[in-house]
Design an enzyme around this catalytic site. Structure first.
Site, PDB file in Angstrom:
ATOM      1  N   GLU A 361       0.806  -1.226   0.000  1.00 52.41           N
ATOM      2  CA  GLU A 361       0.000   0.000   0.000  1.00 52.41           C
ATOM      3  C   GLU A 361       0.846   1.287   0.000  1.00 52.41           C
ATOM      4  O   GLU A 361       0.562   2.222   0.734  1.00 52.41           O
ATOM      5  CB  GLU A 361      -0.940  -0.001   1.208  1.00 52.41           C
ATOM      6  CG  GLU A 361      -1.928  -1.144   1.179  1.00 52.41           C
ATOM      7  CD  GLU A 361      -2.900  -1.124   2.352  1.00 52.41           C
ATOM      8  OE1 GLU A 361      -4.105  -0.987   2.093  1.00 52.41           O
ATOM      9  OE2 GLU A 361      -2.444  -1.235   3.503  1.00 52.41           O
ATOM     10  N   VAL A 362       1.867   1.292  -0.803  1.00 53.17           N
ATOM     11  CA  VAL A 362       2.703   2.494  -0.893  1.00 53.17           C
ATOM     12  C   VAL A 362       1.927   3.570  -1.657  1.00 53.17           C
ATOM     13  O   VAL A 362       1.464   3.331  -2.777  1.00 53.17           O
ATOM     14  CB  VAL A 362       4.031   2.177  -1.606  1.00 53.17           C
ATOM     15  CG1 VAL A 362       4.869   3.435  -1.768  1.00 53.17           C
ATOM     16  CG2 VAL A 362       4.785   1.107  -0.837  1.00 53.17           C
TER      17      VAL A 362
END
Ligand code: ACM
Length: 751
Positions: A361-362
């Site tokens: 989830e960057v």
């Protein structure tokens, strides 16, 4: 692999009379048919020919996970004689043993003593190593100091009336065998015995993990230790410790003291504590893989060391959950210097060869919005944040390698530029696991095993890292190391964690250990119920914890009425709770929803009884798919009793709901933390009435009046609507009962 089971004819645990009859009547049919007929599963047809059904096999075993091969014989080895006299149980080692195994044996005997009655351990110590010991342990060689993913965990166990013999290549295998011995222990006419059995057991997958998030809510060391004890009982072998995230950094660093000094709210593990956890796990055959999530989920890092961020604006740890945009700066050399120092420090505390770098989830927006980062990307020719993350991961991989670590990360790290030594942990679906394998990457599956989805044990048990219809080639299948159950901690705390994790995790542990063909859900539940009770003896509090919480909810009042309600409720999913409550770091987790367990026995018990009366009735799917999901339709009923038994039990159950309603109404009035549960209390009373009237029509063969069915269904529709973050466990079954009653007098009526 094959499971060979003999049918038993004596039920040790409370099992229904009808089932006993079923089993007797089938005792002489060929084994394939007997196994298929309901109680046991797992036949690989080509290799079942040798299995024999013993007409007088005495014991119905409840091993979990199921061994890869088992043959049951007649008789038993006595551990403690009838009448509670002194045990003469003794043990000895053939070949070698080390301190780790000796400690494991002592722990096992302590538990065997609790199961069988007091003095098993004392007797053992009093009578050292006679040649005809009760238990002989034969381990080929002392373990390597560090258990690896390639550890030989197999064991063989044979029990005869004269003695038991446990053989394994390693301590880890012997420890798994000891857990099997403990699960075998049962009563026979007052004696505590180990049934005669021959087991040859080896895990299907090498990586059988459990991930715990200790960031969103911190879990003190005793919680971690009892979790590890539960894992050992379930034959899980990897504890994945999620130690850093936006909401905190939970691992003490002496090199970077501000990580916990500034970004932990004082809730973190000291280095000594982490070392002790690693030792505790290792003593139980469990590897510890720490996770330090980067470059996303990095708010805590950046609060402590703003220079790690491209544009630090962080002044406090976030209270809200979700996905904050804080990311590390992959363009500065100082970031890699920092990570290098941290990996070196943590790598010494966590000796496992794998190091989890997160990578999920960057939020690339923060990178794209920063001119310096944008310029860096342009120079490198990157057009997407994913390319920049791949660059970051390549740099990281070099650092890990320097410190003798292999990289594992969530499925976003999959990139052909990374070496094939990395492991991909798939959380976004089975497809990404398969995709990794097609690109020759090893992987583990987690997507179906997110406990906060509040799925049933059955649903998770049936989800297979390598299903029988996989499209992967044989070589690609070998790259799937196994799976991990994941417990994220936004909606739990030390008081509730056990009831979220157990016993469902044991069902998944069986998926990871036992043969692919093990898909008999009813038998899985039978064994799960028994082993769930045993897990409390291991030290877990998934049953007693919620009981205490319910006592606290009603304070000095007797919680019995609340217990009746709680037995037919379960928490809604993470997302439903999040939407209903806007759960954040300040939300107290002390409501009715917190005092419940997921997938409680009531669902299956009621389904079994209703099936006895209305088995052929088909319930149409709910009109509104968004309604609070009732899983009854997915969970097969357990044992189906004779109709008269089912009728009696259902009536008693519905009457008990009616009986507690007035008391519950008082409880919710007097207890502020229960006040919003009034709807569910009233619904329980209404549903009791629905059930009772349906039973009356069925029993008296009287057709209900016009409009009755629609009226009952509207009550059920209302009960299916979300309320107070909990859902009933039996609405599907109740619909079935109503439909059966509505058809009274027709062929569907069984009474
Ligand atoms: C994850 O659930 N973000 C790994």
């Amino acid at each position: 692999m094959v499971i060979c089971r003999k049918k038993n004819v004596e039920i040790i645990w409370a099992v229904l009379e009808s089932e006993r009859m079923q089993m007797k009547s089938k005792a002489r049919v060929p084994v394939e048919i007997a196994l298929f007929a309901g109680t046991f599963a797992l036949i690989t047809p080509a290799v079942t020919a040798t299995a024999q059904v013993a007409p007088n096999a005495q014991f119905r075993l409840a091993l979990m996970p199921l061994p890869s091969s088992i043959t049951q014989g007649e008789g038993a080895l006595t551990v403690t004689p009838a009448g509670g006299g002194g045990s003469t149980f003794t043990y000895r080692y053939d070949l070698t043993h080390d301190a780790r195994l000796e400690a494991a044996v002592k722990r096992a005997l302590l538990r065997l003593g609790r199961t069988c009655g007091g003095d098993v351990l004392r007797s053992t110590i009093d009578h050292p190593a006679p040649a005809n010991s009760s238990l002989t342990i034969n381990v080929a060689k002392a373990s390597e100091p560090l258990q690896t993913v390639n550890e030989d965990e197999s064991y063989q166990l044979s029990v005869t009336p004269q003695g038991a013999r446990l053989t394994a290549a390693t301590d880890a295998g012997a420890m798994h065998g000891l857990e099997t011995v403990l699960q075998l222990a049962t009563n026979e006419h007052g004696a505590c015995v180990l049934p005669v059995v021959t087991i040859s057991d080896t895990p299907r997958f090498r990586w059988r993990g459990f991930m715990l998030d200790v960031v969103r809510h911190f879990e003190p060391v005793p919680v971690i230790e009892r979790t590890l004890d539960g894992m050992a009982a379930a034959k899980l072998n990897v504890f994945h410790w999620h130690l850093s995230d936006d909401q905190g950094f939970r691992a003490e660093s002496k090199k970077f003291p501000k990580l916990t000094g500034v970004a932990s709210d004082g809730q973190f593990y000291t280095q000594d504590e982490m070392r002790a956890v690693v030792a505790y796990a290792g003593a139980r055959g469990i590897r510890v893989v720490p996770e330090f999530d980067m470059p996303g989920h990095g708010t805590s890092w950046i609060l402590a060391y703003p220079e790690l961020s491209p544009d630090a604006q962080i002044t406090q740890l976030p209270v809200v959950y979700g996905t904050p945009t804080a990311v590390l700066d992959p363009t500065r050399e100082s970031t890699y210097k920092f990570i290098n120092t941290l990996v070196e420090e943590m790598g010494r505390i966590f000796p496992d060869e794998y190091f989890h770098i997160g990578g999920d989830e960057v939020q690339g927006k923060a990178w794209l919005a920063n001119p310096k980062v944008a310029e860096f990307m342009k120079k490198k020719g990157y057009t997407t944040p994913a390319q920049l993350q791949a660059y970051f991961n390549q740099r990281l991989e070099v650092i890990l390698k320097k410190h003798d670590k292999k990289m594992i990360g969530w499925d976003e790290i999959l990139d052909p530029a990374l070496p094939k030594t990395i492991v991909i942990q798939s959380w976004r679906g089975e497809a990404s696991l398969a995709e990794g394998a097609r690109q020759s990457y090893q992987g583990i599956l987690s997507a179906p095993y997110y406990l906060d989805g509040q799925k049933s044990s059955a649903q998770m048990f049936l989800a297979d890292p390598v299903p029988s219809d996989t499209t992967l080639t044989a070589d690609q299948q070998k790259l799937i190391l196994g799976g991990e159950v994941c417990m994220w901690a936004e909606q739990l705390n030390p008081e509730t964690v056990d009831s979220r994790v157990w016993p469902r995790t044991m069902a998944v542990a069986e998926r990871f250990w036992s043969p692919q063909s093990d898909r008999d859900v009813s038998d899985m539940y039978r064994r799960l119920r028994i082993n769930s009770l045993k897990l409390e003896d291991v030290g877990l509090r998934h049953i007693s914890g919620p009981e205490v919480l319910r006592r606290n909810l009603v304070l000095e009042r007797n919680p019995e009425a609340l217990d009746v309600l709680a037995s037919v409720l379960e928490p809604v999913s993470f997302h439903e709770r999040y939407q209903g409550q806007h759960t954040n770091g300040l939300t107290t987790l002390d409501r009715l929803v917190d005092a419940l367990v997921a997938d409680p026995p009531s669902r299956q018990e009621i389904a079994g009884d209703v099936d006895a009366l209305a088995g052929g009735v088909i319930v149409p799917p709910p009109a509104d798919a968004k309604l609070s999901v009732d899983l009854s339709g997915d969970v097969p009923s357990g044992v189906t009793p004779p109709p008269e038994v089912a009728l009696r039990r259902l009536r008693q159950r519905f009457l008990s709901w009616q009986a507690v309603e007035p008391r519950l109404l008082e409880d919710v009035q007097k207890t502020p933390r229960l006040s919003d549960a009034v709807t569910r209390v009233e619904q329980l009373g209404e549903l009791a009435q629905v059930g009772l009237s349906a039973l009356t029509y069925l029993q008296t063969h009287t057709a209900p009046p016009a409009g009755w069915e629609a009226q009952q269904m509207s009550i059920l529709d209302r009960a299916e609507q979300p309320s107070v973050l909990v859902r009933f466990t039996f609405l599907h079954s109740m619909r079935k009962l109503v439909l059966a009653a509505a058809q009274t007098g027709t062929a569907a009526s069984r009474l």
